[in-house]
Design a protein around this motif. Sequence first.
Motif, PDB file in Angstrom:
ATOM      1  N   THR A 113      36.366  35.838  41.626  1.00 28.57           N
ATOM      2  CA  THR A 113      37.368  36.749  41.078  1.00 28.57           C
ATOM      3  C   THR A 113      36.658  38.006  40.602  1.00 28.57           C
ATOM      4  OG1 THR A 113      38.626  34.821  40.332  1.00 28.57           O
ATOM      5  CG2 THR A 113      39.263  36.958  39.399  1.00 28.57           C
ATOM      6  N   LEU A 114      37.013  39.140  41.183  1.00 27.72           N
ATOM      7  CA  LEU A 114      36.460  40.415  40.710  1.00 27.72           C
ATOM      8  C   LEU A 114      37.000  40.592  39.303  1.00 27.72           C
ATOM      9  CD1 LEU A 114      37.190  42.530  43.935  1.00 27.72           C
ATOM     10  CD2 LEU A 114      35.169  41.146  43.412  1.00 27.72           C
ATOM     11  N   ASN A 115      36.112  40.880  38.363  1.00 27.54           N
ATOM     12  CA  ASN A 115      36.557  40.755  36.969  1.00 27.54           C
ATOM     13  C   ASN A 115      36.189  41.961  36.098  1.00 27.54           C
ATOM     14  OD1 ASN A 115      37.789  39.425  34.834  1.00 27.54           O
ATOM     15  ND2 ASN A 115      35.905  38.381  34.217  1.00 27.54           N
ATOM     16  N   ARG A 116      36.715  43.121  36.507  1.00 25.70           N
ATOM     17  CA  ARG A 116      36.649  44.314  35.652  1.00 25.70           C
ATOM     18  C   ARG A 116      38.077  44.869  35.588  1.00 25.70           C
ATOM     19  NH1 ARG A 116      33.740  48.759  37.331  1.00 25.70           N
ATOM     20  NH2 ARG A 116      33.193  49.172  35.172  1.00 25.70           N
ATOM     21  N   TYR A 164      27.726  35.333  35.235  1.00 24.14           N
ATOM     22  CA  TYR A 164      28.105  36.626  35.817  1.00 24.14           C
ATOM     23  C   TYR A 164      28.827  37.478  34.773  1.00 24.14           C
ATOM     24  CZ  TYR A 164      27.185  34.313  40.330  1.00 24.14           C
ATOM     25  OH  TYR A 164      26.609  33.648  41.387  1.00 24.14           O
ATOM     26  N   GLN A 165      28.656  38.795  34.868  1.00 21.26           N
ATOM     27  CA  GLN A 165      29.316  39.730  33.942  1.00 21.26           C
ATOM     28  C   GLN A 165      30.538  40.399  34.572  1.00 21.26           C
ATOM     29  OE1 GLN A 165      27.996  39.794  30.860  1.00 21.26           O
ATOM     30  NE2 GLN A 165      26.548  38.324  31.738  1.00 21.26           N
ATOM     31  N   THR A 166      30.514  40.572  35.896  1.00 20.69           N
ATOM     32  CA  THR A 166      31.552  41.397  36.539  1.00 20.69           C
ATOM     33  C   THR A 166      32.445  40.607  37.484  1.00 20.69           C
ATOM     34  OG1 THR A 166      30.128  41.942  38.411  1.00 20.69           O
ATOM     35  CG2 THR A 166      30.001  43.399  36.492  1.00 20.69           C
ATOM     36  N   ILE A 167      32.078  39.352  37.706  1.00 20.22           N
ATOM     37  CA  ILE A 167      32.909  38.491  38.552  1.00 20.22           C
ATOM     38  C   ILE A 167      33.012  37.126  37.873  1.00 20.22           C
ATOM     39  CG2 ILE A 167      32.189  39.609  40.725  1.00 20.22           C
ATOM     40  CD1 ILE A 167      30.434  37.126  41.286  1.00 20.22           C
ATOM     41  N   LEU A 168      33.948  36.330  38.352  1.00 23.41           N
ATOM     42  CA  LEU A 168      34.001  34.918  37.955  1.00 23.41           C
ATOM     43  C   LEU A 168      33.712  34.108  39.209  1.00 23.41           C
ATOM     44  CD1 LEU A 168      37.380  35.001  35.966  1.00 23.41           C
ATOM     45  CD2 LEU A 168      35.051  35.159  35.015  1.00 23.41           C
ATOM     46  N   GLY A 181      46.893  43.097  43.781  1.00 22.45           N
ATOM     47  CA  GLY A 181      47.391  44.402  43.327  1.00 22.45           C
ATOM     48  C   GLY A 181      46.835  45.465  44.238  1.00 22.45           C
ATOM     49  N   VAL A 182      46.601  46.654  43.700  1.00 23.58           N
ATOM     50  CA  VAL A 182      46.157  47.736  44.581  1.00 23.58           C
ATOM     51  C   VAL A 182      44.748  47.443  45.129  1.00 23.58           C
ATOM     52  CG1 VAL A 182      45.268  49.157  42.658  1.00 23.58           C
ATOM     53  CG2 VAL A 182      45.979  50.252  44.794  1.00 23.58           C
ATOM     54  N   ALA A 183      44.599  47.730  46.425  1.00 23.99           N
ATOM     55  CA  ALA A 183      43.292  47.638  47.092  1.00 23.99           C
ATOM     56  C   ALA A 183      42.997  49.030  47.623  1.00 23.99           C
ATOM     57  CB  ALA A 183      43.345  46.625  48.235  1.00 23.99           C
ATOM     58  N   ALA A 184      42.072  49.742  46.966  1.00 25.09           N
ATOM     59  CA  ALA A 184      41.839  51.141  47.326  1.00 25.09           C
ATOM     60  C   ALA A 184      40.397  51.343  47.784  1.00 25.09           C
ATOM     61  CB  ALA A 184      42.132  52.045  46.129  1.00 25.09           C
ATOM     62  N   GLY A 217      41.294  39.261  42.624  1.00 27.89           N
ATOM     63  CA  GLY A 217      40.942  40.165  41.530  1.00 27.89           C
ATOM     64  C   GLY A 217      41.664  39.763  40.249  1.00 27.89           C
ATOM     65  N   ALA A 218      41.039  40.064  39.117  1.00 29.88           N
ATOM     66  CA  ALA A 218      41.664  39.772  37.822  1.00 29.88           C
ATOM     67  C   ALA A 218      42.548  40.947  37.401  1.00 29.88           C
ATOM     68  CB  ALA A 218      40.565  39.552  36.777  1.00 29.88           C
ATOM     69  N   GLY A 219      43.642  40.630  36.727  1.00 28.36           N
ATOM     70  CA  GLY A 219      44.498  41.695  36.193  1.00 28.36           C
ATOM     71  C   GLY A 219      45.454  42.259  37.225  1.00 28.36           C
TER      72      GLY A 219
END
Length: 261
Positions: A18-21, A3-7, A107-110, A57-59
């Motif tokens: 894990t959402l990973n951007r 995967y490129q955008t998640i783990l 963190g923020v969930a928008a 989410g990451a970060g």
Amino acid sequence: MAYQTILYDVAGAVATITLNRPDKLNAFTEEMHRELAAAIDTAALPESKIRALLITGAGRGFCAGQDLSQRKGDALPDLGHTLNTTYNPLVRRLRKLPLPIVCAVNGVAAGAGASLAFACDITLAARSASFLQAFSKIGLVPDSGSTWFLPRLAGSARARALAMLAEKIGAEQAVAWGLIWQVVDDDTLLAEAAALAQRLAAMPTRALAYIKRALDTAETSTLDRQLDLEAELQAMAGRTDDYREGVAAFFEKRTPTFKGR
Ligand code: LHQ
């Protein structure tokens, strides 16, 4: 699959997505939608032997909703098509997944990121996390289920103000309003969410899936129809190995070992 955008990680019977951007606060792209669909479908495969899903989410952000940079050049966009082909299938996939889903909002969930958190079964948030119905700030309507989740979780008065004013609320407020289950300290969020997912993964998986179905159906059902559905689901639960094990363990005064069958 790489995967490129998640783990996608597996520990025991728990799969973690894990959402990973992180540079974009994990905003959704089309690629992320494709990868999320693939990862959730992988977790659902019987041969994966997954019995609980954890999403985080990451970060420093959880998810900032749609990646708006993908939208900048749109002259006459068909956002309905976007929802029908990406966000709506995601929400449906999560709600129909016959596994418990824990969400750890780090963190923020928008925007649709908040909808994602609401669509999960048990949502924890870090004390510093926040929730924002960002949509009206950019001329849009809450989507990805938010207009359905918000009034049910927080009540109509709060839903209307949150949706129209697009004010950010903190994690403690989100718990006080019934939007999420619990707040935990930032530095223990992931460990606590992982422990919760492991705990759910050791529970009677099929009963948990039936609970999901019963509660989702109840949102649009009558008591009469719900009583029928409970009888139907209980009949199925009563035929599981886990039910037999649960009763046997009760009388043998021991901890049950559920197999998810
Ligand atoms: C972002 C984003 C983002 C790109 C932060 N996109 N880069 C469905 C159907 C189709 C189309 C439309 O949408 C939908 C559903 C939706 O989700 S609509 C709602 C879309 N989301 C938003 O409107 C939220 C936009 N973001 C924000 O309001 C803020 O970034 C929040 C409040 C989330 C966080 O604020 P800060 O903590 O101050 O962070 P920041 O704004 O500095 O963001 C950090 C970076 O992330 C920054 O990039 P840079 O290169 O400048 O460091 C942002 O541009 C980027 N980013 N959200 N949605």
